[in-house]
Design a protein around this motif. Sequence first.
Motif, short mmCIF file in Angstrom:
data_model
loop_
_atom_site.label_atom_id
_atom_site.label_comp_id
_atom_site.label_asym_id
_atom_site.label_seq_id
_atom_site.Cartn_x
_atom_site.Cartn_y
_atom_site.Cartn_z
N ASP A 213 26.09 -46.61 22.50
CA ASP A 213 25.81 -47.72 21.58
C ASP A 213 26.93 -48.75 21.60
OD1 ASP A 213 23.59 -46.28 20.83
OD2 ASP A 213 24.46 -45.55 18.98
N ASP B 249 25.89 -51.22 24.79
CA ASP B 249 25.08 -52.16 24.03
C ASP B 249 25.92 -53.19 23.29
OD1 ASP B 249 22.93 -50.68 24.90
OD2 ASP B 249 22.73 -49.56 23.03
N TYR C 178 23.10 -34.22 22.58
CA TYR C 178 21.78 -34.57 22.06
C TYR C 178 21.05 -33.33 21.56
CZ TYR C 178 22.27 -39.09 24.53
OH TYR C 178 22.68 -40.31 24.98
N ARG D 256 17.06 -42.92 25.34
CA ARG D 256 18.48 -43.10 25.63
C ARG D 256 18.88 -42.34 26.90
NH1 ARG D 256 22.65 -42.22 20.90
NH2 ARG D 256 21.66 -44.15 20.24
N ARG E 214 17.82 -44.37 29.82
CA ARG E 214 18.76 -45.49 30.02
C ARG E 214 20.07 -45.00 30.61
NH1 ARG E 214 19.58 -47.95 24.42
NH2 ARG E 214 21.44 -48.71 25.45
N ASP E 215 20.53 -43.83 30.11
CA ASP E 215 21.77 -43.26 30.60
C ASP E 215 21.64 -42.89 32.08
OD1 ASP E 215 24.42 -42.33 30.31
OD2 ASP E 215 23.70 -40.28 30.03
#
Length: 180
Positions: free
Chosen positions: A35, A39, A137, A172, A175-176
Amino acid sequence: LRGSPSLAMVLVNAFQVVYVMDALWNEETILTTMDIVHDGFGFMLAFGDLTWVPFTYSLQSYFLVDHPQDLSVPAAAAIIGLNALGYIIFRRANSQKNIFRRNPNDPRVVGLETIPTATGKRLLVSGWWGFVRHPNYLGDLIMALAWSLPCGLMHLLPYFYVTYFTVLLIHREARDRKST
């Protein structure tokens, strides 16, 4: 008010207090998360932290105000154990990742196996990261489930957070994977 809080309400709030205290105590690890690093600060992070997170994190407590649950001691002990398992996985995996990011030659992580990524970074593939691709996660999801279980199984509202969080973490992870 109905008097004293139920055991279910105490558990939900205690779990969340531990989570918030952990974030405050380990603040430096948050600064290396996707994040922040990828981002950056913008609408998504500001809206998420100021509106979305407080809304979704409070759903279980909100539910319990109008739908108090009788939780047996054995059920409470099992839920506490589940939350503890999630927290241990979450904290140890995040700490290991943070130590590695700050100093890959730190004695606590120097022996961990890595593989190179397309971006030239090193990806941990042993330690906590040798069990599953994203142990942090997994720990987070286990805790999210433990936050919902004190609410019983008769309504979907308390499970919105764990459901939404599962979708978010799958996105996520995708994206990772693209960024490595």
